[in-house]
Design a protein around this motif. Structure first.
Motif, PDB file in Angstrom:
ATOM      1  N   VAL A 151       0.851  -1.520  -0.010  1.00  0.00           N
ATOM      2  CA  VAL A 151      -0.115  -0.461  -0.263  1.00  0.00           C
ATOM      3  C   VAL A 151       0.630   0.815  -0.073  1.00  0.00           C
ATOM      4  O   VAL A 151       2.057   1.480   0.704  1.00  0.00           O
ATOM      5  CB  VAL A 151      -0.937   0.007   1.528  1.00  0.00           C
ATOM      6  CG1 VAL A 151      -1.845   1.086   1.499  1.00  0.00           C
ATOM      7  CG2 VAL A 151      -1.902  -1.019   0.708  1.00  0.00           C
ATOM      8  N   ALA A 152       0.908   2.118  -0.762  1.00  0.00           N
ATOM      9  CA  ALA A 152       1.174   3.567  -0.829  1.00  0.00           C
ATOM     10  C   ALA A 152       0.475   4.506  -0.699  1.00  0.00           C
ATOM     11  O   ALA A 152      -0.703   4.355  -0.433  1.00  0.00           O
ATOM     12  CB  ALA A 152       2.204   3.346  -2.553  1.00  0.00           C
ATOM     13  N   LYS A 153       0.692   5.957  -0.456  1.00  0.00           N
ATOM     14  CA  LYS A 153       0.087   7.151  -0.749  1.00  0.00           C
ATOM     15  C   LYS A 153       0.757   8.128  -1.347  1.00  0.00           C
ATOM     16  O   LYS A 153       2.025   7.791  -1.713  1.00  0.00           O
ATOM     17  CB  LYS A 153       0.149   6.979   1.463  1.00  0.00           C
ATOM     18  CG  LYS A 153       1.799   7.664   1.290  1.00  0.00           C
ATOM     19  CD  LYS A 153       1.765   7.711   2.768  1.00  0.00           C
ATOM     20  CE  LYS A 153       3.481   8.240   2.990  1.00  0.00           C
ATOM     21  NZ  LYS A 153       3.530   8.705   5.346  1.00  0.00           N
ATOM     22  N   TYR A 196     -18.382  25.276   4.708  1.00  0.00           N
ATOM     23  CA  TYR A 196     -17.532  23.398   4.414  1.00  0.00           C
ATOM     24  C   TYR A 196     -16.244  23.411   4.103  1.00  0.00           C
ATOM     25  O   TYR A 196     -16.451  24.640   3.146  1.00  0.00           O
ATOM     26  CB  TYR A 196     -18.924  22.570   3.773  1.00  0.00           C
ATOM     27  CG  TYR A 196     -19.731  22.290   4.423  1.00  0.00           C
ATOM     28  CD1 TYR A 196     -20.077  21.802   5.526  1.00  0.00           C
ATOM     29  CD2 TYR A 196     -20.909  22.971   4.327  1.00  0.00           C
ATOM     30  CE1 TYR A 196     -21.688  21.411   6.037  1.00  0.00           C
ATOM     31  CE2 TYR A 196     -22.578  22.923   5.159  1.00  0.00           C
ATOM     32  CZ  TYR A 196     -22.618  22.194   5.823  1.00  0.00           C
ATOM     33  OH  TYR A 196     -23.545  22.109   6.481  1.00  0.00           O
ATOM     34  N   GLN A 197     -15.528  22.739   3.755  1.00  0.00           N
ATOM     35  CA  GLN A 197     -14.559  22.297   3.098  1.00  0.00           C
ATOM     36  C   GLN A 197     -15.024  20.670   2.755  1.00  0.00           C
ATOM     37  O   GLN A 197     -14.430  20.064   3.807  1.00  0.00           O
ATOM     38  CB  GLN A 197     -13.845  23.024   3.763  1.00  0.00           C
ATOM     39  CG  GLN A 197     -12.771  22.005   4.756  1.00  0.00           C
ATOM     40  CD  GLN A 197     -11.148  22.941   5.707  1.00  0.00           C
ATOM     41  OE1 GLN A 197     -11.431  23.701   5.099  1.00  0.00           O
ATOM     42  NE2 GLN A 197     -10.540  22.438   6.868  1.00  0.00           N
ATOM     43  N   THR A 198     -13.617  20.269   1.960  1.00  0.00           N
ATOM     44  CA  THR A 198     -13.376  18.762   1.670  1.00  0.00           C
ATOM     45  C   THR A 198     -11.760  18.167   2.000  1.00  0.00           C
ATOM     46  O   THR A 198     -10.736  19.701   1.910  1.00  0.00           O
ATOM     47  CB  THR A 198     -13.503  18.601   0.420  1.00  0.00           C
ATOM     48  OG1 THR A 198     -12.934  19.036  -0.446  1.00  0.00           O
ATOM     49  CG2 THR A 198     -15.030  19.175   0.234  1.00  0.00           C
ATOM     50  N   THR A 199     -11.214  17.097   2.310  1.00  0.00           N
ATOM     51  CA  THR A 199     -10.575  17.080   3.004  1.00  0.00           C
ATOM     52  C   THR A 199     -10.153  15.555   2.039  1.00  0.00           C
ATOM     53  O   THR A 199     -10.673  15.534   2.048  1.00  0.00           O
ATOM     54  CB  THR A 199      -9.731  16.694   4.534  1.00  0.00           C
ATOM     55  OG1 THR A 199     -10.803  16.062   4.738  1.00  0.00           O
ATOM     56  CG2 THR A 199     -10.401  18.243   5.968  1.00  0.00           C
ATOM     57  N   ALA A 200      -8.811  15.202   1.865  1.00  0.00           N
ATOM     58  CA  ALA A 200      -8.987  14.052   0.690  1.00  0.00           C
ATOM     59  C   ALA A 200      -7.680  13.173   1.455  1.00  0.00           C
ATOM     60  O   ALA A 200      -6.971  14.164   1.532  1.00  0.00           O
ATOM     61  CB  ALA A 200      -8.730  14.435  -0.611  1.00  0.00           C
ATOM     62  N   SER A 201      -8.091  11.765   1.003  1.00  0.00           N
ATOM     63  CA  SER A 201      -6.663  11.293   1.488  1.00  0.00           C
ATOM     64  C   SER A 201      -6.612  10.351   0.039  1.00  0.00           C
ATOM     65  O   SER A 201      -7.771   9.508  -0.792  1.00  0.00           O
ATOM     66  CB  SER A 201      -6.761  10.760   2.382  1.00  0.00           C
ATOM     67  OG  SER A 201      -5.761   8.990   2.695  1.00  0.00           O
ATOM     68  N   VAL A 202      -5.983   9.544  -0.463  1.00  0.00           N
ATOM     69  CA  VAL A 202      -4.780   9.303  -1.671  1.00  0.00           C
ATOM     70  C   VAL A 202      -4.450   7.844  -1.844  1.00  0.00           C
ATOM     71  O   VAL A 202      -3.034   7.768  -0.639  1.00  0.00           O
ATOM     72  CB  VAL A 202      -4.147  10.530  -2.508  1.00  0.00           C
ATOM     73  CG1 VAL A 202      -4.174   9.013  -4.415  1.00  0.00           C
ATOM     74  CG2 VAL A 202      -4.987  11.586  -3.370  1.00  0.00           C
ATOM     75  N   THR A 203      -4.722   7.088  -1.853  1.00  0.00           N
ATOM     76  CA  THR A 203      -4.145   5.274  -1.438  1.00  0.00           C
ATOM     77  C   THR A 203      -4.069   4.573  -3.029  1.00  0.00           C
ATOM     78  O   THR A 203      -5.082   4.675  -3.558  1.00  0.00           O
ATOM     79  CB  THR A 203      -4.843   5.064  -0.391  1.00  0.00           C
ATOM     80  OG1 THR A 203      -5.583   5.662   1.000  1.00  0.00           O
ATOM     81  CG2 THR A 203      -4.040   3.864   0.486  1.00  0.00           C
ATOM     82  N   ILE A 204      -2.944   4.307  -2.560  1.00  0.00           N
ATOM     83  CA  ILE A 204      -3.149   2.711  -4.106  1.00  0.00           C
ATOM     84  C   ILE A 204      -2.912   2.020  -3.251  1.00  0.00           C
ATOM     85  O   ILE A 204      -1.548   1.270  -2.192  1.00  0.00           O
ATOM     86  CB  ILE A 204      -1.663   2.951  -4.710  1.00  0.00           C
ATOM     87  CG1 ILE A 204      -1.213   4.430  -5.236  1.00  0.00           C
ATOM     88  CG2 ILE A 204      -1.373   2.549  -6.011  1.00  0.00           C
ATOM     89  CD1 ILE A 204      -0.781   5.509  -6.344  1.00  0.00           C
ATOM     90  N   ILE A 205      -3.421   0.845  -3.920  1.00  0.00           N
ATOM     91  CA  ILE A 205      -3.031  -0.594  -2.863  1.00  0.00           C
ATOM     92  C   ILE A 205      -3.137  -1.356  -4.899  1.00  0.00           C
ATOM     93  O   ILE A 205      -3.296  -1.742  -4.895  1.00  0.00           O
ATOM     94  CB  ILE A 205      -4.185  -1.031  -2.600  1.00  0.00           C
ATOM     95  CG1 ILE A 205      -5.278   0.052  -1.495  1.00  0.00           C
ATOM     96  CG2 ILE A 205      -4.453  -2.619  -1.761  1.00  0.00           C
ATOM     97  CD1 ILE A 205      -6.615  -0.184  -0.766  1.00  0.00           C
ATOM     98  N   LEU A 206      -1.809  -2.363  -3.964  1.00  0.00           N
ATOM     99  CA  LEU A 206      -1.089  -4.160  -4.532  1.00  0.00           C
ATOM    100  C   LEU A 206      -1.977  -4.959  -3.980  1.00  0.00           C
ATOM    101  O   LEU A 206      -1.519  -4.699  -3.194  1.00  0.00           O
ATOM    102  CB  LEU A 206       0.134  -3.460  -5.564  1.00  0.00           C
ATOM    103  CG  LEU A 206       0.218  -2.462  -6.011  1.00  0.00           C
ATOM    104  CD1 LEU A 206       2.014  -2.099  -6.111  1.00  0.00           C
ATOM    105  CD2 LEU A 206      -0.642  -2.414  -7.044  1.00  0.00           C
ATOM    106  N   GLU A 207      -2.087  -5.974  -5.012  1.00  0.00           N
ATOM    107  CA  GLU A 207      -2.732  -7.753  -4.411  1.00  0.00           C
ATOM    108  C   GLU A 207      -3.364  -7.657  -4.925  1.00  0.00           C
ATOM    109  O   GLU A 207      -3.390  -8.045  -6.018  1.00  0.00           O
ATOM    110  CB  GLU A 207      -4.215  -7.327  -3.250  1.00  0.00           C
ATOM    111  CG  GLU A 207      -4.743  -8.235  -2.299  1.00  0.00           C
ATOM    112  CD  GLU A 207      -5.788  -7.935  -1.979  1.00  0.00           C
ATOM    113  OE1 GLU A 207      -6.641  -9.033  -1.507  1.00  0.00           O
ATOM    114  OE2 GLU A 207      -6.291  -6.956  -1.769  1.00  0.00           O
TER     115      GLU A 207
END
Length: 285
Positions: A151-153, A196-207
């Motif tokens: 897993v990468a970010k 309001y505001q938005t927050t984000a998270s980016v994830t890369i999953i290898l399986e």
């Protein structure tokens, strides 16, 4: 969010906490059969979609996957919250109908996924056990099989060029034949209740069930991350790399169902580029 008490319910997955109800509506965005692949979807669509979701939705997650032909596949899970099922269903009907009509005008088709099957996939993706076998590489035990996970970010600071994400996504599809990338977006209330505001998270999953296959995918992803961050300082490069054991273990369950581990401020003017996301579906080769 806990899936412990989740159940399929009217086009979505219903969850109940002590003080609220949540409904996840899983969608797939596809090109309509009469979509003109010579025309690009314009950026002017970003603000209306962003505004619609910002006003009516607690959270939404983009899943960038691949179909059986190894072409881009785009899923969108939308989270609604309310104090009653009636309130939930009113929000869902209004928001989803508006989104479907808007995308139909762009020749994009919205398919509501089977909630029972989607919930099963989410639950099945959470490992029963996990052990590190190499830096950034783990063996996991699933319900009926074993596999390998990496897993990468991608964590963008306020000074980062968040618009670079789409270039990374293009490279992700071009150079890797497996894996998925998630962009999980949450709505947060500012000091004034109406802001309001938005927050984000980016994830890369290898399986993958094959060790050599995932090692090769991890090597390719490592090269992409190095190229992507080669103009950054050594300190900032740490934001674009594989999760260590501590980061992964403390966030494993939510990461595997699409949520992120660390969030940063985001909006439609930089990272959340709906037009670019939809244009990834166009096969220009």
């Amino acid at each position: 969010m806990s899936l412990k008490n989740a159940r399929p319910y009217k086009s979505g997955i219903l969850l109940q906490d002590s003080d609220k109800l949540s409904l996840i509506v899983p969608l797939q965005i596809q090109l309509a059969t009469d979509f003109n692949k010579q025309i690009r979807i314009p950026q002017k669509i970003n603000q209306p979609i962003y505004g619609l979701l910002l006003q009516n939705v607690a959270r939404y997650t983009f899943f960038f996957e691949r179909n059986e032909l190894n072409k881009p596949k785009l899923l969108l899970y939308i989270y609604f919250t309310g104090k009653s099922q009636t309130e939930l269903l009113t929000k869902v009907k209004s928001t989803i109908n508006t989104l479907v009509r808007f995308l139909a005008d762009l020749k994009l088709k919205v398919k509501i996924l089977d909630s029972k099957q989607t919930l099963k996939q989410m639950l099945d993706s959470i490992p029963n056990s996990i052990s590190e076998i190499a830096p950034g590489l783990y063996q996991i035990s699933l319900e009926k099989s074993k596999a390998f996970l990496s897993v990468a970010k991608l964590f963008f600071t306020n000074d980062s060029n968040k618009g670079d994400l789409i270039y990374f996504l293009n490279d992700f599809y071009s150079h890797l034949s497996q894996g998925r990338m998630n962009i999980d977006i949450q709505k947060e209330t500012k000091k004034k209740q109406s802001d309001y505001q938005t927050t984000a998270s980016v994830t890369i999953i290898l399986e993958n069930e094959g060790l050599e296959e995932i090692k090769l995918a991890q090597k390719k992803l490592s090269s992409l991350l190095k190229v992507f961050s080669n103009h950054m300082s050594e300190e900032e490069k740490k934001n674009f790399w594989f999760l260590n054991t501590s980061e992964l273990m403390s966030n494993l369950g939510k990461i595997m169902v699409g949520q992120g581990s660390k969030y940063f401020t985001a909006d439609h003017k930089n990272l959340i580029d709906f037009s670019a996301f939809f244009n990834l579906l166009i096969d220009t080769k």
